[in-house]
Write an enzyme that holds these catalytic residues in place. Structure first.
Site, short mmCIF file in Angstrom:
data_model
loop_
_atom_site.label_atom_id
_atom_site.label_comp_id
_atom_site.label_asym_id
_atom_site.label_seq_id
_atom_site.Cartn_x
_atom_site.Cartn_y
_atom_site.Cartn_z
CB THR A 41 -0.94 0.01 1.22
OG1 THR A 41 -0.16 -0.20 2.41
CG2 THR A 41 -1.97 -1.11 1.12
CG HIS A 46 5.16 2.08 8.96
ND1 HIS A 46 4.97 1.30 10.09
CD2 HIS A 46 3.97 2.09 8.32
CE1 HIS A 46 3.72 0.86 10.13
NE2 HIS A 46 3.10 1.32 9.06
CG HIS A 49 4.86 -2.20 7.84
ND1 HIS A 49 4.86 -1.11 7.00
CD2 HIS A 49 3.58 -2.60 7.93
CE1 HIS A 49 3.62 -0.85 6.61
NE2 HIS A 49 2.83 -1.74 7.17
CE LYS A 83 -5.94 0.92 7.52
NZ LYS A 83 -5.05 2.01 7.94
NE ARG A 87 -6.23 -1.63 4.34
CZ ARG A 87 -5.12 -1.35 4.99
NH1 ARG A 87 -4.30 -0.45 4.53
NH2 ARG A 87 -4.83 -1.96 6.13
CD GLN A 172 -4.11 -12.61 5.49
OE1 GLN A 172 -4.55 -11.48 5.31
NE2 GLN A 172 -3.49 -12.97 6.61
CG ASP A 193 -3.15 -6.08 12.47
OD1 ASP A 193 -2.32 -7.01 12.37
OD2 ASP A 193 -3.05 -5.01 11.85
CE LYS A 228 -2.15 -0.48 14.91
NZ LYS A 228 -2.61 -0.64 13.51
CE LYS A 231 0.53 6.19 11.02
NZ LYS A 231 -0.86 6.44 10.61
CB THR A 232 6.79 11.87 14.07
OG1 THR A 232 6.80 12.16 12.67
CG2 THR A 232 7.81 10.78 14.36
#
Length: 408
Positions: A41, A46, A49, A83, A87, A172, A193, A228, A231-232
């Protein structure tokens, strides 16, 4: 040799297992082919992951065989897990570009030479499926009532779950069956998840082939408060150095909360657990040493020892009052750009410190922006060539975000 299951458990990776005793026994007696899926995606992983990559590295070091599955097919549908809305649909070209970039990235950390490890793209089998045979062969093994109770769909039931996304679990699960047929893959790993989707694949193999298959999930990278990580204010902390510099990655980990240091050391480094516990138990100012080790060790894994040393040196020199800025994010601009003084809020947007002119104005007005350690509070402040020192200008946001501009 210590069982890899025990190693992963001691380090805090493992959250749930379909058959814990059987999995541990299997991993202790033979080389097991396992897989982890990555939907393309974006064109980079990041930090969140990277937990999955760390698990693959641990497993491969213990003699097991990883399959890195890039979800070129599943990304066309979109995983509804976690989500609240559907998406954004990516074009096939974007998915293919992201898939290539992500596959190359994972290959830097895990050997995927076809023998010690394998790289595959599920578009190879999903895109050619005939729908009616797929429903007859695979869909008949899934109970809609049971699927609707799955955690991955719960957050979507109120706002609406599209039939497109409802197929994701089947796809999946089919991936696991396909990898089992092709490579004798017996174990699927993933973030916690993905538990419902993993159960679907384990159950499908057992129903279709009457053979044993297993699933194992590991913890998401979260703070001690359950939020989580990765992230910033400026967005995700990417593995790609062109999206997040080694210096910024180092600084992100250098500034984690005290309570999160031990968990991050266990999950994001290969330091022995005795050392992890020792560093995690430090208190007061001493915990900062543990944070520096965390930042250095993870940056070294991702970007190599040389870049980690540069980032460490740059951080220490900045906060120690020095001016060695080798790894600080920088932007080169044409000298002519400043023939006419440029508004500071425009510059902030240009170099990526803010996402809009309005955000830049607000930050300046609130006193959050500095030029060469001088706080700027006039949101109409302009920068001219005379403000540069030897062609360089240092901009700082708050206490920790630095960006150097050079003119040529």
């Amino acid at each position: 040799m210590e069982n890899i299951y025990d190693i992963l458990k001691e380090r805090g990776f493992i959250e749930q297992a379909t058959h814990e005793d059987e999995i541990r026994e299997l991993l202790g007696k033979e080389s097991v082919t396992f897989y982890i899926g990555f939907d393309p995606t974006a064109d980079s992983l990041h930090v969140g992951h990277f937990i999955q990559v760390m698990v693959m590295m641990h497993m491969q070091r213990a003699g097991h065989k990883p399959i890195a599955l890039i979800g070129g097919g599943t990304a066309m549908v979109g995983d509804p897990t976690g989500k609240t809305e559907m998406r954004k649909m990516l074009t096939e070209d974007d998915i293919n570009k992201n898939a290539e970039a992500m596959g190359n990235q994972i290959g830097k950390y895990v050997t995927l030479d076809g023998e010690k490890g394998i790289a595959v793209n599920n578009a190879d089998w999903l895109k050619g499926l005939n729908y009616i045979p797929f429903l007859r062969d695979v869909g008949r093994h899934f109970s809609v009532n049971r699927m609707l109770t799955a955690e991955c769909f719960k957050s979507r039931m109120e706002k609406g779950l599209s039939f497109l996304e409802f197929n994701y679990m089947l796809m999946q699960s089919y991936d696991f069956l396909e990898l089992n047929n092709r490579y004798n893959c017996k174990l699927e790993l993933g973030g916690n998840d993905q538990w419902s989707n993993i159960l679907g694949g384990v159950d499908l193999i057992r129903r279709v082939k009457s053979e044993s298959a297993y699933g194992l999930t590991f913890k998401l990278l979260t703070t001690s408060e359950g939020k989580k990580m990765g992230k910033t204010e400026d967005g995700a902390v990417w593995i790609d150095e062109n999206k997040t510099s080694p210096y910024d990655m180092y600084q992100y980990l250098r500034n984690v909360n005290d309570a999160d240091v031990e968990n991050c050391l266990a999950l994001l480094t290969f330091l022995p657990m005795d050392e992890v516990r020792r560093l995690g138990s430090l208190e007061g100012a001493e915990i900062n040493k543990a944070k520096e080790i965390l930042a250095y060790e993870f940056t070294k894994i991702v970007h190599g020892e040389e870049e980690a040393k540069k980032a460490e040196k740059a951080a220490k020199s900045l906060f120690g009052g020095g001016m060695d800025q080798g790894s600080i994010p920088s932007t080169e601009m044409e000298r002519e750009t400043f023939d006419e003084p440029m508004p500071l809020f425009v510059i902030l947007k240009e170099i990526g410190i803010t996402s809009s002119n309005g955000e830049g104005r607000r930050l300046i007005k609130q006193g959050g922006i500095y030029i060469d350690d001088n706080r700027i509070t006039d949101n109409n402040h302009k920068v001219a060539l005379d403000d540069f020192n030897d062609g360089k200008l240092m901009i700082r946001k708050g206490k920790k975000v630095y960006h150097q501009i050079t003119v040529k």
